[in-house]
Design an enzyme around this catalytic site. Structure first.
Site, PDB file in Angstrom:
ATOM      1  CE  LYS A   1     -17.341 -20.764  39.415  1.00 39.50           C
ATOM      2  NZ  LYS A   1     -18.803 -20.707  39.274  1.00 39.50           N
TER       3      LYS A   1
HETATM    4  C1  LIG Z   1     -19.581 -19.442  39.215  1.00 39.86           C
HETATM    5  C2  LIG Z   1     -20.965 -19.561  38.702  1.00 39.86           C
HETATM    6  C3  LIG Z   1     -21.714 -18.436  38.304  1.00 39.86           C
HETATM    7  C4  LIG Z   1     -21.195 -17.017  38.439  1.00 39.86           C
HETATM    8  O1  LIG Z   1     -20.139 -16.722  37.578  1.00 39.86           O
HETATM    9  P1  LIG Z   1     -19.198 -15.454  37.901  1.00 39.86           P
HETATM   10  O2  LIG Z   1     -18.119 -15.498  36.889  1.00 39.86           O
HETATM   11  O3  LIG Z   1     -18.693 -15.677  39.299  1.00 39.86           O
HETATM   12  O4  LIG Z   1     -20.045 -14.239  37.806  1.00 39.86           O
HETATM   13  C5  LIG Z   1     -22.988 -18.634  37.790  1.00 39.86           C
HETATM   14  N1  LIG Z   1     -23.516 -19.868  37.695  1.00 39.86           N
HETATM   15  C6  LIG Z   1     -22.833 -20.973  38.066  1.00 39.86           C
HETATM   16  C7  LIG Z   1     -23.493 -22.296  37.951  1.00 39.86           C
HETATM   17  C8  LIG Z   1     -21.543 -20.863  38.565  1.00 39.86           C
HETATM   18  O5  LIG Z   1     -20.884 -21.964  38.944  1.00 39.86           O
END
Ligand SMILES: *Cc1c(COP(=O)(O)O)cnc(C)c1O
Length: 515
Positions: free
Chosen positions: A127
């Protein structure tokens, strides 16, 4: 140049390119869409311009991540100038990622498949890639807005909170307030937030679970007392999750980046199609892959990988989305989600930009907890998407096997993706390379990963477990995580849901009085 950007005399954007997925007449500029986060009717902001122009792959091929990002972003966010985007990209990525490449690509499965490592940012979360950019875009959007300031409210189950805090730390004219469920995050994730620095940041534990935090935050956006304060102080409340187009768009860049890596290494020729597999929760990351395809990236299949919360697997198989099911806590907590918000954007585009139909489906989800799409739409989705899921047992097995056979340490989220990628490749006769998006550092989940690899879980704290995992696998602990041990706790407030209103009011005043 990709889009003709319409600008007024003072550099103001004239075109309202973005509209709600649920009502085309609710439209606005990209900068307002980013400041608002969500459209006023609860829909998500989309632009019908997407896909009208494709990018020239030959031009992008020789570029670095930082060079290609502004070009890709200007195609997705018409309304920012290339100059603005270049500066934003520089500030977001130049010094904050531990890899110069930003998102490096690693070969696995004897060079047949590839891991796109997205976790080299300042909080070791995928993120970070988007949340280092979003504050830059918000600052630009605030430029022609007088003395308006933005207050970010976020509920987190772990990763979003820290990545958002880090992204907005000390960004002028912004403040951020994060709520996490008191006993709902990993010990490391909690420490990451409790030690957050910055004059405009605040973190608070909430007695309750993630859903409590999330629904209360949504309510706060409509609180009369907060509204009064906002009007008085010219403050706008906004959101930092992937419903915000400013957070979604930066994620399209690494699809291009990884594709070009495969070309440069001679694995594919420019123009060849490849598959991408994405560990999925809110459907933001994989939707960015679809956006990349619409911009001309040769994508064959997008593989949606889920854990035991397999609402998306069922949807892409049957055409029925049904959230009326038990919620499972799994080894991959960031994917424990039953309402994948960004699917709404896919439905909008795939139905031929049909806002009325999209609204119908979303109303049904809201009122009845489920909806079923037309067979023709399902067939169209299946041309591009494949979906599968992985149990906790299978997840541990994949971590174990990939380490034993390939000497690579997967985190549980990436292991879910690995499992589903393999499942797809077994079913599919024609083989092409697949890029698997690796979304977290294994060191954030070191206990589970250590146990999956060795079969034992020693009695030890998180930091000792990190050391053990590092010694066993001969990999490095990310500095931002090992450093937590020495950092003072700066946030230790715990409140109940009932006190959230007054807490937000007080904190908002405090954060914006300082300056
Ligand atoms: C947020 C997250 C996801 C999922 O991503 P999305 O965009 O919500 O589908 C997968 N793996 C990790 C480690 C995350 O932090």
């Amino acid at each position: 140049m990709v889009f003709i950007i319409m600008q007024g005399e003072k550099g103001e954007i004239m075109k309202n390119y973005f509209n709600s997925t649920r009502n085309k007449t609710l439209h606005t500029s990209v900068k307002d869409a980013i400041l608002q986060g969500l459209a006023p009717d609860g829909g998500l902001y989309v632009t019908d311009k997407l896909g009208h122009t494709v990018l020239n792959l030959n031009d992008l091929l020789p570029m670095t991540y930082e060079e290609m990002a502004p070009i890709i972003l200007s195609a997705l966010l018409p309304g920012f100038t290339t100059n603005e985007l270049e500066t934003a990209v520089f500030h977001a990525y130049h010094n904050s990622f531990s890899s110069k490449e930003v998102t490096p690509v690693v070969s696995i499965d004897e060079d047949k498949n590839f891991l796109l490592e997205l976790f080299h940012g300042p909080t070791s979360a995928f993120k970070d890639v988007a949340l280092q950019m979003l504050p830059q875009l918000m600052s630009l959007a605030l430029k022609n807005q007088g003395d308006k300031q933005v207050m970010i409210l976020a509920a987190t189950s772990g990763d979003t909170g820290k990545a958002a805090l880090c992204g907005f730390q000390d960004v002028p004219r912004t403040g951020i307030l994060v709520f996490y469920p008191k006993d709902g995050t990993s010990a490391i994730q909690r420490l990451q937030m409790e030690t957050q620095e910055g004059s405009n940041t605040s973190v608070c534990a909430l007695i309750g679970n993630f859903d409590d935090a999330q629904s209360k935050v949504k309510e706060l956006f409509h609180s009369p007392s907060l509204q009064a304060l906002c009007d008085e102080k010219n403050i706008l409340f906004s959101s930092a999750n992937s419903i915000n187009i400013g957070r979604l768009a930066p994620q399209a860049v690494y699809y291009f980046y990884s594709y070009f890596q495969l070309v440069k290494r001679g694995k594919i020729a420019l123009g060849d199609e490849i598959d991408f597999c994405v560990p999925t929760g809110n459907f933001g990351d994989i939707l960015a892959g679809y956006y990349a395809k619409l911009l001309g990236l040769p994508v064959h299949k997008l593989i949606v990988a889920s854990n035991a919360n397999n609402v998306l697997t069922d949807f892409f198989t049957t055409g029925t989305y049904d959230r009326r099911r038990p919620f499972h806590k799994t080894l991959s907590p960031s994917m424990d989600i039953l309402i994948s918000s960004n699917l709404e954007r896919l439905l909008y585009y795939m139905s031929g930009n049909d806002d009325v139909y999209t609204k119908e489906l979303m109303d049904s989800l809201q009122e009845n907890g489920h909806y079923t799409i037309k067979p023709s739409l399902l067939a169209k989705l299946k041309e591009t998407f494949y979906a599968g899921y992985c149990t906790d047992e299978q997840c541990k097995q994949e971590i174990h096997t990939v380490y034993e056979e390939q000497n690579y340490v997967l985190d549980p989220h990436t292991a879910v993706g690995y499992h589903v990628m393999k499942q797809y490749q077994q079913e599919e006769k024609e083989q092409r390379p697949c890029v698997l998006l690796s979304t977290a550092s294994p060191y954030k989940f070191c206990g589970q990963v250590y146990e999956a690899i060795t079969g034992t879980l020693p009695e030890a704290d998180e930091f000792a477990l990190m050391e053990l995992l590092s010694e066993k696998t001969n990999t490095e602990i990310p500095k931002n995580l090992s450093e937590l041990k020495e950092k003072p706790i700066l946030h230790n407030t715990v409140i109940s849901k009932e006190d959230m209103d007054s807490y937000v009011l007080e904190k908002t005043k405090e954060l914006f009085m300082k300056r």
